[in-house]
Design an enzyme around this catalytic site. Structure first.
Site, PDB file in Angstrom:
ATOM      1  N   LYS A  39      36.097 -25.102  35.319  1.00 33.34           N
ATOM      2  CA  LYS A  39      37.442 -24.943  35.163  1.00 33.34           C
ATOM      3  C   LYS A  39      37.323 -23.460  35.692  1.00 33.34           C
ATOM      4  O   LYS A  39      35.897 -23.046  35.480  1.00 33.34           O
ATOM      5  CB  LYS A  39      37.642 -25.419  33.628  1.00 33.34           C
ATOM      6  CG  LYS A  39      37.209 -24.380  32.573  1.00 33.34           C
ATOM      7  CD  LYS A  39      38.058 -24.928  31.201  1.00 33.34           C
ATOM      8  CE  LYS A  39      37.512 -24.378  30.386  1.00 33.34           C
ATOM      9  NZ  LYS A  39      37.905 -24.949  28.963  1.00 33.34           N
ATOM     10  N   TYR A 268      36.210   9.352  32.255  1.00 31.35           N
ATOM     11  CA  TYR A 268      37.808   9.849  32.155  1.00 31.35           C
ATOM     12  C   TYR A 268      37.430  10.654  30.805  1.00 31.35           C
ATOM     13  O   TYR A 268      37.221   9.361  30.074  1.00 31.35           O
ATOM     14  CB  TYR A 268      38.033   8.753  32.314  1.00 31.35           C
ATOM     15  CG  TYR A 268      38.483   9.187  33.884  1.00 31.35           C
ATOM     16  CD1 TYR A 268      38.892   9.668  34.713  1.00 31.35           C
ATOM     17  CD2 TYR A 268      37.990   7.719  35.020  1.00 31.35           C
ATOM     18  CE1 TYR A 268      39.730   9.763  36.263  1.00 31.35           C
ATOM     19  CE2 TYR A 268      38.321   7.545  35.634  1.00 31.35           C
ATOM     20  CZ  TYR A 268      39.332   8.190  36.799  1.00 31.35           C
ATOM     21  OH  TYR A 268      39.663   8.283  38.085  1.00 31.35           O
TER      22      TYR A 268
END
Ligand SMILES: *Cc1c(COP(=O)(O)O)cnc(C)c1O
Length: 371
Positions: A39, A268
């Protein structure tokens, strides 16, 4: 030249891991078979790639998405294909019949639809029981309706082989006490106790964690997923000690090196503050490649074969690695984000997640090489 990032998928490792699942499953149940759970695009590894690697010896393939099942059939996959959530609406059933898909049934209404649809198919069914996970599955209160519907299907000659299935919520529990699966097996047994026919039907219980720790519950079919891809299902046991080999390795390079002084910050928010002169390697890999943004500074990373740590926040296309103690490294040094040489489980743990999520998140923009 494209960005210097790529993922390697080791198909021999995938085959090795599948065989390990088969060996574990057949320890107590010589006839046991293993669904290769593919899956979510084979947990990010590529559905067709995984299916091609396993096509010559997998007993069957299990997934969720009808389109993915059709892709497998169109690629010539002949083995049984199990839709783990069954079908979603009546219109799906023509496709399910054409491609001879095995359907998990988790609501009685799905059986009504099978009975009502005007198709000559004999449906191979997995009856999925809710044994305590409380996600999908039939409850004891629904069993009278289920039995009525099955009898009606059988009377119409439309019932194929039936397998009974349930899914464990905590087969990976720390310590591996069999009680972590026993309580669900007990509920599962109780729910079919007054159903004589069901006593003869094959049973499918085990996910990777159960295959590895509790082969005594393998029964007719096991459903290994993460172990095929070399991830450990356990927080307290690593993949290598389980005999698993990593399948996906994520590689990149150092794009730039910054030499920074004490008090300088990186990235950042300036989340990393240098406490000593620091060599910062800027790596071509960011969250848009599937690297988890929530991986904190200090997450393990390998540069030129040596383990070090990330610094500061992960950007969209870049992250920073500490090269201070790796004087032989520099621009173009190879970087391993996870894989052979740095278990994805270690990175996942540092990032507060599981290897499943890292693998599934591998971004489409990352080129894949098969080895
Ligand atoms: C995903 C899934 C599996 C495989 O689980 P792993 O932990 O990856 O081995 C097995 N059974 C069902 C029903 C699933 O949805």
């Amino acid at each position: 030249m494209p960005r210097p990032i790529h993922a390697c998928i080791d198909l021999a490792a995938l085959r090795h891991n599948y065989r390990l699942a088969q060996r574990r499953a057949t320890e107590k149940f010589p006839e046991a078979k293993a669904w290769a759970v593919v899956k979510a695009n084979a947990y990010g590894h590529g559905l067709l790639r995984a299916a091609r690697a396993l096509r010559d010896f997998a007993d069957g393939f299990a997934l969720l998405d009808l389109n993915e099942a059709v892709i497998l059939r169109e690629a010539g996959i002949k083995q049984p294909i199990l839709l783990l959530e069954g079908f979603f609406e009546m219109a799906d059933l023509a496709i399910c019949a054409t491609h001879a898909l095995t359907l998990a049934i988790h609501r009685p209404e799905q059986l009504q639809m099978l009975r009502q649809v005007a198709l000559p198919a004999r449906w191979p069914l997995y009856l999925k029981f809710n044994s305590g996970m409380n996600r999908l599955g039939l409850t004891p209160a629904q069993l009278p309706a289920v039995r009525r519907e099955l009898a009606a299907l059988a009377a119409a000659g439309r019932l194929g082989p039936v397998t009974l299935m349930t899914h464990f919520a905590e087969a990976d529990a720390v310590g591996g006490d069999p009680a972590c699966v026993a309580w669900q097996i007990e509920r599962f047994r109780q729910s079919i106790a007054d159903w004589p026919e069901a006593a003869n039907w094959p049973v499918s219980l085990a996910n990777s964690a159960a295959v590895l720790r509790f082969p005594q519950v393998a029964h007719a079919w096991v459903r290994p997923g993460i172990m095929l891809y070399g991830g450990s299902p356990f927080a307290d046991q690593d993949a290598a000690s389980l005999g698993l080999r990593p399948v996906m390795s994520l590689h990149s390079r150092v794009l730039s090196v910054q030499e920074i002084g004490v008090g300088e910050r990186v990235g950042y928010g300036g989340a990393f503050v240098a406490r000593r002169p620091t060599r910062v390697g800027v790596v071509a890999c960011g969250y848009a490649d599937g690297y988890p943004r929530h991986a904190p500074g200090g997450t393990p990373i390998v540069v030129a074969g040596q383990r070090t740590r990330t610094l500061g926040r992960v950007s969209m296309d870049m992250l920073a690695a500490d090269l201070s103690d790796l004087p032989m490294t520099g621009v173009d040094s190879p970087v391993l984000l996870w894989g052979e040489g740095l278990p994805a489980d270690d990175v996942a743990t540092a990032a507060g997640t599981i290897s499943y999520e890292l693998f599934c998140a591998l971004a489409r923009r990352v080129p894949v090489r098969e080895v």
